[in-house]
Design a protein around this motif. Structure first.
Motif, PDB file in Angstrom:
ATOM      1  N   GLN A   1       0.841  -1.204   0.000  1.00 51.49           N
ATOM      2  CA  GLN A   1       0.000   0.000   0.000  1.00 51.49           C
ATOM      3  C   GLN A   1       0.877   1.256   0.000  1.00 51.49           C
ATOM      4  O   GLN A   1       0.623   2.204  -0.759  1.00 51.49           O
TER       5      GLN A   1
ATOM      6  N   GLN B   1       2.632   1.771  -3.305  1.00 53.06           N
ATOM      7  CA  GLN B   1       1.667   2.277  -4.287  1.00 53.06           C
ATOM      8  C   GLN B   1       1.464   3.782  -4.113  1.00 53.06           C
ATOM      9  O   GLN B   1       1.467   4.534  -5.085  1.00 53.06           O
ATOM     10  N   LEU B   2       1.310   4.224  -2.874  1.00 55.17           N
ATOM     11  CA  LEU B   2       1.138   5.654  -2.606  1.00 55.17           C
ATOM     12  C   LEU B   2       2.373   6.449  -3.044  1.00 55.17           C
ATOM     13  O   LEU B   2       2.248   7.530  -3.635  1.00 55.17           O
TER      14      LEU B   2
ATOM     15  N   ALA C   1       4.516   5.618  -5.367  1.00 53.55           N
ATOM     16  CA  ALA C   1       4.557   5.613  -6.836  1.00 53.55           C
ATOM     17  C   ALA C   1       3.570   6.630  -7.406  1.00 53.55           C
ATOM     18  O   ALA C   1       3.901   7.372  -8.343  1.00 53.55           O
ATOM     19  N   GLU C   2       2.376   6.695  -6.839  1.00 54.77           N
ATOM     20  CA  GLU C   2       1.366   7.640  -7.310  1.00 54.77           C
ATOM     21  C   GLU C   2       1.788   9.085  -7.024  1.00 54.77           C
ATOM     22  O   GLU C   2       1.536   9.985  -7.826  1.00 54.77           O
ATOM     23  N   ALA C   3       2.454   9.291  -5.895  1.00 49.51           N
ATOM     24  CA  ALA C   3       2.905  10.633  -5.524  1.00 49.51           C
ATOM     25  C   ALA C   3       3.954  11.152  -6.508  1.00 49.51           C
ATOM     26  O   ALA C   3       4.022  12.363  -6.760  1.00 49.51           O
ATOM     27  N   GLU C   4       4.729  10.261  -7.082  1.00 45.71           N
ATOM     28  CA  GLU C   4       5.780  10.671  -8.033  1.00 45.71           C
ATOM     29  C   GLU C   4       5.218  11.423  -9.237  1.00 45.71           C
ATOM     30  O   GLU C   4       5.863  12.312  -9.768  1.00 45.71           O
ATOM     31  N   ASN C   5       4.034  11.054  -9.661  1.00 44.84           N
ATOM     32  CA  ASN C   5       3.433  11.658 -10.843  1.00 44.84           C
ATOM     33  C   ASN C   5       2.406  12.733 -10.518  1.00 44.84           C
ATOM     34  O   ASN C   5       1.793  13.304 -11.410  1.00 44.84           O
ATOM     35  N   ALA C   6       2.209  12.990  -9.241  1.00 44.72           N
ATOM     36  CA  ALA C   6       1.172  13.940  -8.819  1.00 44.72           C
ATOM     37  C   ALA C   6       1.687  15.374  -8.840  1.00 44.72           C
ATOM     38  O   ALA C   6       2.891  15.622  -8.759  1.00 44.72           O
TER      39      ALA C   6
ATOM     40  N   GLN D   1      -2.760  17.471  -5.382  1.00 45.85           N
ATOM     41  CA  GLN D   1      -2.824  16.011  -5.408  1.00 45.85           C
ATOM     42  C   GLN D   1      -1.612  15.415  -4.678  1.00 45.85           C
ATOM     43  O   GLN D   1      -1.739  14.477  -3.896  1.00 45.85           O
TER      44      GLN D   1
ATOM     45  N   TYR E   1      -1.470  12.961  -1.380  1.00 45.43           N
ATOM     46  CA  TYR E   1      -0.714  11.702  -1.305  1.00 45.43           C
ATOM     47  C   TYR E   1       0.262  11.731  -0.144  1.00 45.43           C
ATOM     48  O   TYR E   1       0.410  10.759   0.584  1.00 45.43           O
TER      49      TYR E   1
END
Length: 157
Positions: free
Chosen positions: A19, A22-23, A25-30, A34, A38
Motif C-alpha cells: 500500500q 503504491q502511494l 509511486a502515485e505521488a511521483e506523478n502527482a 494532489q 498523497y
C-alpha cells in the motif's frame, strides 16, 4: 483490509508495504494539491506502520537471538523515515526540496521493506509459530488503532 483474526503479522506488514509503495509511486506523478494529499496519506500510513511495528513486532523479535540482531538497524531506519516525514511536512509540494526529499523517502522505504521481507521475515518464521504470528497480527492492528488519534494530531501540528 484484512481482519486481524485471519491474518498473521507478516501478512499484515507485507500488505501495508504494498500500500505504501503504491502511494509513493502515485505521488511521483502527482502535482501540487494532489501531491499534498498523497503525502498526507503516506505520512499517516508510515507513522501508523512504524509505530505499530515498534510497539508489537520488535518487542516480540527481542525474545529470540535469531531475530534480536535485526532490531537496532530496523529502528534506525524508522528514525530516518520519521525525520524525512517531518522535514517534508513543513515544505510545500512546489518547493524545490519537496521532490528530492520524497525521492529520499521512497529510497529509504524501499531499502527497509527489502531487508524486512527478505531477511527479517524468514528469521521470524523460524522462531515463531503460526498461532504466535496471528496473535501478533491482532496486537499490531490494535496498536495501529490506538496510535491513529496521535498521528492525526501530528499531521496538523
Amino acid at each position: 483490509m484484512a481482519t486481524a483474526k485471519t491474518k498473521d503479522i507478516l501478512a499484515l506488514i507485507e500488505a501495508e508495504h504494498r500500500q505504501i509503495e503504491q502511494l509513493l509511486a502515485e505521488a511521483e506523478n502527482a502535482k501540487n494539491t494532489q501531491l499534498y494529499n498523497y503525502f498526507n496519506q503516506i505520512y499517516k500510513a508510515l507513522n501508523l506502520h512504524t509505530g505499530a511495528e515498534e510497539l508489537v513486532f520488535y518487542p516480540a523479535m527481542q525474545e529470540y537471538e535469531e531475530t534480536k540482531k535485526y532490531i537496532l538497524e530496523a529502528e534506525e531506519e524508522h528514525e530516518e523515515t520519521k525525520a524525512l516525514l517531518e522535514e517534508l511536512k513543513v515544505l510545500k509540494p512546489n518547493d524545490s526540496e519537496f521532490k528530492t526529499k520524497m525521492s529520499d523517502l521512497k529510497k529509504a522505504v524501499q531499502h527497509h521493506v527489502k531487508e524486512e521481507e527478505s531477511e527479517i521475515f524468514s528469521a521470524v518464521q523460524k522462531c515463531m509459530n503460526q498461532e504466535q504470528l496471528i496473535q501478533l497480527g491482532q496486537e499490531f492492528q490494535e496498536a495501529k488503532a490506538k496510535l491513529e488519534e496521535d498521528v492525526e494530531v501530528a499531521m496538523t501540528t
